[in-house]
Design a protein around this motif. Structure first.
Motif, PDB file in Angstrom:
ATOM      1  N   TRP A  44       0.817  -1.215   0.000  1.00 57.37           N
ATOM      2  CA  TRP A  44       0.000   0.000   0.000  1.00 57.37           C
ATOM      3  C   TRP A  44       0.848   1.262   0.000  1.00 57.37           C
ATOM      4  CZ3 TRP A  44       0.260   3.218   4.200  1.00 57.37           C
ATOM      5  CH2 TRP A  44       0.456   2.672   5.463  1.00 57.37           C
ATOM      6  N   HIS A  45       2.071   1.187   0.555  1.00 54.82           N
ATOM      7  CA  HIS A  45       2.967   2.351   0.464  1.00 54.82           C
ATOM      8  C   HIS A  45       3.304   2.649  -1.004  1.00 54.82           C
ATOM      9  CE1 HIS A  45       3.768   3.241   4.629  1.00 54.82           C
ATOM     10  NE2 HIS A  45       4.074   1.990   4.902  1.00 54.82           N
ATOM     11  N   VAL A  46       3.634   1.584  -1.744  1.00 53.80           N
ATOM     12  CA  VAL A  46       4.046   1.776  -3.135  1.00 53.80           C
ATOM     13  C   VAL A  46       2.835   2.139  -4.009  1.00 53.80           C
ATOM     14  CG1 VAL A  46       5.179   0.674  -5.103  1.00 53.80           C
ATOM     15  CG2 VAL A  46       6.011   0.251  -2.811  1.00 53.80           C
ATOM     16  N   ASN A 156       6.851  -4.433  19.985  1.00 53.31           N
ATOM     17  CA  ASN A 156       5.754  -3.458  19.873  1.00 53.31           C
ATOM     18  C   ASN A 156       5.027  -3.736  18.550  1.00 53.31           C
ATOM     19  OD1 ASN A 156       4.165  -1.254  20.560  1.00 53.31           O
ATOM     20  ND2 ASN A 156       5.476   0.195  19.451  1.00 53.31           N
ATOM     21  N   GLY A 157       3.696  -3.938  18.641  1.00 56.17           N
ATOM     22  CA  GLY A 157       2.953  -4.344  17.435  1.00 56.17           C
ATOM     23  C   GLY A 157       2.995  -5.855  17.286  1.00 56.17           C
ATOM     24  N   ALA A 158       2.773  -6.558  18.407  1.00 63.47           N
ATOM     25  CA  ALA A 158       3.005  -8.010  18.446  1.00 63.47           C
ATOM     26  C   ALA A 158       2.006  -8.811  17.627  1.00 63.47           C
ATOM     27  CB  ALA A 158       3.004  -8.490  19.900  1.00 63.47           C
ATOM     28  N   THR A 159       0.902  -8.204  17.193  1.00 61.38           N
ATOM     29  CA  THR A 159      -0.082  -8.978  16.422  1.00 61.38           C
ATOM     30  C   THR A 159      -0.040  -8.674  14.933  1.00 61.38           C
ATOM     31  OG1 THR A 159      -1.659  -7.295  17.105  1.00 61.38           O
ATOM     32  CG2 THR A 159      -1.823  -9.470  18.161  1.00 61.38           C
ATOM     33  N   GLY A 160       0.860  -7.790  14.481  1.00 62.23           N
ATOM     34  CA  GLY A 160       0.936  -7.504  13.046  1.00 62.23           C
ATOM     35  C   GLY A 160       1.668  -8.614  12.311  1.00 62.23           C
ATOM     36  N   GLY A 161       1.820  -8.418  11.004  1.00 56.74           N
ATOM     37  CA  GLY A 161       2.537  -9.414  10.211  1.00 56.74           C
ATOM     38  C   GLY A 161       3.929  -9.651  10.782  1.00 56.74           C
ATOM     39  N   VAL A 162       4.701  -8.597  10.948  1.00 56.29           N
ATOM     40  CA  VAL A 162       6.073  -8.737  11.456  1.00 56.29           C
ATOM     41  C   VAL A 162       6.055  -9.193  12.915  1.00 56.29           C
ATOM     42  CG1 VAL A 162       8.243  -7.513  11.896  1.00 56.29           C
ATOM     43  CG2 VAL A 162       6.908  -6.959   9.847  1.00 56.29           C
ATOM     44  N   GLY A 163       5.215  -8.548  13.724  1.00 52.91           N
ATOM     45  CA  GLY A 163       5.189  -8.841  15.159  1.00 52.91           C
ATOM     46  C   GLY A 163       4.818 -10.283  15.472  1.00 52.91           C
ATOM     47  N   GLY A 179       4.794  -8.785  24.653  1.00 48.88           N
ATOM     48  CA  GLY A 179       4.146  -8.329  23.425  1.00 48.88           C
ATOM     49  C   GLY A 179       3.206  -7.173  23.711  1.00 48.88           C
ATOM     50  N   VAL A 180       3.298  -6.121  22.897  1.00 52.90           N
ATOM     51  CA  VAL A 180       2.437  -4.944  23.067  1.00 52.90           C
ATOM     52  C   VAL A 180       1.355  -4.970  22.005  1.00 52.90           C
ATOM     53  CG1 VAL A 180       2.360  -2.426  23.174  1.00 52.90           C
ATOM     54  CG2 VAL A 180       4.438  -3.642  23.888  1.00 52.90           C
ATOM     55  N   THR A 181       0.104  -4.870  22.445  1.00 53.17           N
ATOM     56  CA  THR A 181      -1.017  -4.907  21.514  1.00 53.17           C
ATOM     57  C   THR A 181      -2.221  -4.213  22.154  1.00 53.17           C
ATOM     58  OG1 THR A 181      -2.263  -6.373  20.056  1.00 53.17           O
ATOM     59  CG2 THR A 181      -1.891  -7.161  22.293  1.00 53.17           C
ATOM     60  N   SER A 182      -3.386  -4.279  21.480  1.00 50.14           N
ATOM     61  CA  SER A 182      -4.589  -3.676  22.067  1.00 50.14           C
ATOM     62  C   SER A 182      -5.398  -4.735  22.813  1.00 50.14           C
ATOM     63  CB  SER A 182      -5.431  -3.005  20.986  1.00 50.14           C
ATOM     64  OG  SER A 182      -5.850  -3.974  20.055  1.00 50.14           O
ATOM     65  N   THR A 183      -6.383  -4.282  23.571  1.00 47.45           N
ATOM     66  CA  THR A 183      -7.112  -5.160  24.502  1.00 47.45           C
ATOM     67  C   THR A 183      -7.625  -6.441  23.831  1.00 47.45           C
ATOM     68  OG1 THR A 183      -7.901  -3.061  25.391  1.00 47.45           O
ATOM     69  CG2 THR A 183      -8.830  -5.069  26.362  1.00 47.45           C
ATOM     70  N   VAL A 239      13.861  -0.709  14.778  1.00 49.33           N
ATOM     71  CA  VAL A 239      12.564  -0.135  14.382  1.00 49.33           C
ATOM     72  C   VAL A 239      12.287  -0.521  12.944  1.00 49.33           C
ATOM     73  CG1 VAL A 239      11.239   2.015  14.172  1.00 49.33           C
ATOM     74  CG2 VAL A 239      13.032   1.824  15.925  1.00 49.33           C
ATOM     75  N   THR A 240      11.146  -1.171  12.687  1.00 52.53           N
ATOM     76  CA  THR A 240      10.821  -1.529  11.288  1.00 52.53           C
ATOM     77  C   THR A 240       9.792  -0.578  10.702  1.00 52.53           C
ATOM     78  OG1 THR A 240       8.897  -2.989  11.540  1.00 52.53           O
ATOM     79  CG2 THR A 240      11.061  -3.948  11.942  1.00 52.53           C
ATOM     80  N   GLY A 241       8.845  -0.157  11.536  1.00 50.62           N
ATOM     81  CA  GLY A 241       7.730   0.619  11.006  1.00 50.62           C
ATOM     82  C   GLY A 241       7.890   2.091  11.293  1.00 50.62           C
ATOM     83  N   PHE A 242       6.996   2.892  10.759  1.00 48.31           N
ATOM     84  CA  PHE A 242       6.967   4.308  11.097  1.00 48.31           C
ATOM     85  C   PHE A 242       5.550   4.809  10.920  1.00 48.31           C
ATOM     86  CE2 PHE A 242       7.810   3.976   6.626  1.00 48.31           C
ATOM     87  CZ  PHE A 242       7.032   4.962   6.047  1.00 48.31           C
ATOM     88  N   THR A 243       5.171   5.739  11.788  1.00 43.63           N
ATOM     89  CA  THR A 243       3.835   6.299  11.689  1.00 43.63           C
ATOM     90  C   THR A 243       3.862   7.722  11.133  1.00 43.63           C
ATOM     91  OG1 THR A 243       4.043   6.806  14.027  1.00 43.63           O
ATOM     92  CG2 THR A 243       2.702   4.913  13.461  1.00 43.63           C
ATOM     93  N   VAL A 262      15.462  -0.710  10.680  1.00 44.12           N
ATOM     94  CA  VAL A 262      15.693  -1.972   9.971  1.00 44.12           C
ATOM     95  C   VAL A 262      15.375  -1.785   8.493  1.00 44.12           C
ATOM     96  CG1 VAL A 262      14.943  -4.379   9.743  1.00 44.12           C
ATOM     97  CG2 VAL A 262      15.066  -3.308  12.010  1.00 44.12           C
ATOM     98  N   GLN A 263      16.244  -2.266   7.650  1.00 47.74           N
ATOM     99  CA  GLN A 263      15.941  -2.321   6.215  1.00 47.74           C
ATOM    100  C   GLN A 263      16.106  -3.782   5.807  1.00 47.74           C
ATOM    101  OE1 GLN A 263      14.052  -1.139   3.770  1.00 47.74           O
ATOM    102  NE2 GLN A 263      14.771   0.809   4.569  1.00 47.74           N
ATOM    103  N   ALA A 264      14.996  -4.495   5.741  1.00 48.76           N
ATOM    104  CA  ALA A 264      15.085  -5.940   5.520  1.00 48.76           C
ATOM    105  C   ALA A 264      15.306  -6.261   4.040  1.00 48.76           C
ATOM    106  CB  ALA A 264      13.812  -6.607   6.014  1.00 48.76           C
ATOM    107  N   GLY A 306      -4.440  -0.949   9.299  1.00 47.56           N
ATOM    108  CA  GLY A 306      -3.423  -1.043  10.340  1.00 47.56           C
ATOM    109  C   GLY A 306      -3.779  -1.929  11.521  1.00 47.56           C
ATOM    110  N   HIS A 307      -4.801  -2.762  11.371  1.00 52.56           N
ATOM    111  CA  HIS A 307      -5.181  -3.612  12.508  1.00 52.56           C
ATOM    112  C   HIS A 307      -5.332  -5.076  12.130  1.00 52.56           C
ATOM    113  CE1 HIS A 307      -5.438  -0.223  15.170  1.00 52.56           C
ATOM    114  NE2 HIS A 307      -6.132   0.419  14.236  1.00 52.56           N
ATOM    115  N   ALA A 308      -4.582  -5.505  11.121  1.00 55.90           N
ATOM    116  CA  ALA A 308      -4.624  -6.929  10.767  1.00 55.90           C
ATOM    117  C   ALA A 308      -4.128  -7.743  11.951  1.00 55.90           C
ATOM    118  CB  ALA A 308      -3.749  -7.180   9.550  1.00 55.90           C
ATOM    119  N   ARG A 309      -4.743  -8.890  12.136  1.00 55.28           N
ATOM    120  CA  ARG A 309      -4.287  -9.822  13.173  1.00 55.28           C
ATOM    121  C   ARG A 309      -3.396 -10.842  12.459  1.00 55.28           C
ATOM    122  NH1 ARG A 309      -7.523 -10.709  17.808  1.00 55.28           N
ATOM    123  NH2 ARG A 309      -7.672 -12.913  17.306  1.00 55.28           N
TER     124      ARG A 309
END
Ligand SMILES: NC(=O)c1ccc[n+]([C@@H]2O[C@H](COP(=O)([O-])OP(=O)(O)OC[C@H]3O[C@@H](n4cnc5c(N)ncnc54)[C@H](OP(=O)(O)O)[C@@H]3O)[C@@H](O)[C@H]2O)c1
Length: 317
Positions: A44-46, A156-163, A179-183, A239-243, A262-264, A306-309
């Protein structure tokens, strides 16, 4: 062949299913019949050409790469020159981030340096979920971060694709993982193997008093001083992501040996290592949603919220 193409930067609605020429594999490449793909933030960035400065490499006025899609799994349909060890019919998975994208199509030419045999115990959809996200987690934790057994590690962002891969990789290395995530996702993070969970809707992990040897920040919503506040002496943050662009620049300008961006870059060697972990039962992709080929714009739109599990995958058949 059929492919999703786009000619102007913008929203997922800009993607159109089109008939395009099937690529021919060059020397060092194989042609892969794509059976599954996964969607990544890179798509989606590209697609949007954002952040704007990225257009310097993506194409100033119009996108250079008209077919998106970096993660694929499928079957080798043809082999180019100078290729050894891969033959037609092999089941493979691959990542095209550094090779012009092209995965949201029926066929794609893939350099052999960025593919590996599909893990035997995964479906094509599961395999397509792995390359970008798991490699980013692996390189963020292991190369930028120097992951060691017994460390206190926070994702941080433990439920995303990378996390979702990072929690499992850190645990498999013998770390104590937070792991940091929402409720609503606390249970998911525990099920990935985390020893502790932090609900970001009620608690700021940088102010909790706990210190970590290694932080993998896949969200990118913490400043460099905030990350440093949560690091133990000698600790590192990757740090992989940025807001925000300011946040991204902040890590580059104010980081250092202890806080790095990080630049993977996916390689066959890392995919083979991930395959070993997957086949040994130490790592398993989690799939949030499955889409069909015709639904790729919807899959990208969902991920962009931004909330994919964990991972969003596409079955091409
Ligand atoms: N540098 C590289 O080489 C590289 C490679 C791959 C990815 N990336 C970047 O890394 C980032 C993460 O990628 P991804 O594939 O993991 O994205 P993703 O799957 O879209 O991440 C979504 C996850 O982020 C969580 N999240 C959102 N806000 C949060 C917050 N404030 N605190 C904690 N968690 C939060 C969400 O959990 P909730 O629903 O609970 O909010 C959701 O599970 C993206 O920015 C991507 O561009 C960089």
């Amino acid at each position: 062949m059929k492919a999703f193409t786009y000619e102007r930067y913008g929203p997922p609605e800009n993607l159109r299913m089109a008939e395009v020429d099937t690529p021919a594999p060059n020397a060092g490449e194989v042609l892969v019949k794509v059976l599954a793909a996964s969607v990544n933030a890179a798509d989606w960035h590209v697609l949007r050409g954002k952040p704007l400065f990225s257009r310097a490499t993506l194409g100033l006025l119009r996108p250079k790469h008209q077919i998106l899609g970096v993660d694929v799994a499928g079957q080798v349909a043809a082999v180019g020159g100078d290729v050894t060890g891969v033959t037609a019919g092999d089941e493979v998975y691959a990542n095209l981030l550094d090779h012009g994208y092209g995965g949201f199509a029926e066929y794609v030419a893939v350099p052999v340096g960025v593919l590996a045999s599909k893990p035997a115990n995964l479906s094509f959809e599961e395999a397509a979920a792995v390359p970008m996200a798991a490699t980013t987690a692996l390189q963020g934790l292991g190369r930028h971060g120097d992951l060691q057994p017994g460390q206190q590690v926070l994702i941080n962002g433990a439920t995303g694709g990378v996390g979702s891969f990072a929690v499992q990789l850190a645990k498999a290395s013998g770390a104590e993982v937070t792991g940091v995530t929402s409720t609503g996702n606390l249970e998911l993070v525990r099920s990935l193997g985390a020893d502790h969970v932090v609900d970001y809707t009620t608690t700021d992990f940088t102010r909790g008093g706990r210190r970590y040897d290694l932080i993998l920040d896949t969200v990118g919503n913490q400043s460099v001083p905030e990350l440093r506040r949560a690091l133990a002496a000698g600790g590192k943050a990757a740090v992989t992501g940025f807001t925000s662009v300011a946040g991204l620049l902040g890590v580059s300008l104010r980081g250092g040996k202890d806080v790095v961006q990080v630049q993977a870059h996916v390689s066959s060697e890392d995919l083979e290592l991930l395959s070993q972990l997957i086949e040994a039962g130490k790592l398993r992709p989690r799939i949030d949603r499955r889409y069909r080929f015709a639904e790729i714009p919807a899959a990208i739109a969902y991920l962009e919220q931004g909330h994919a599990r964990a991972k969003v995958v596409v079955a091409m058949t």
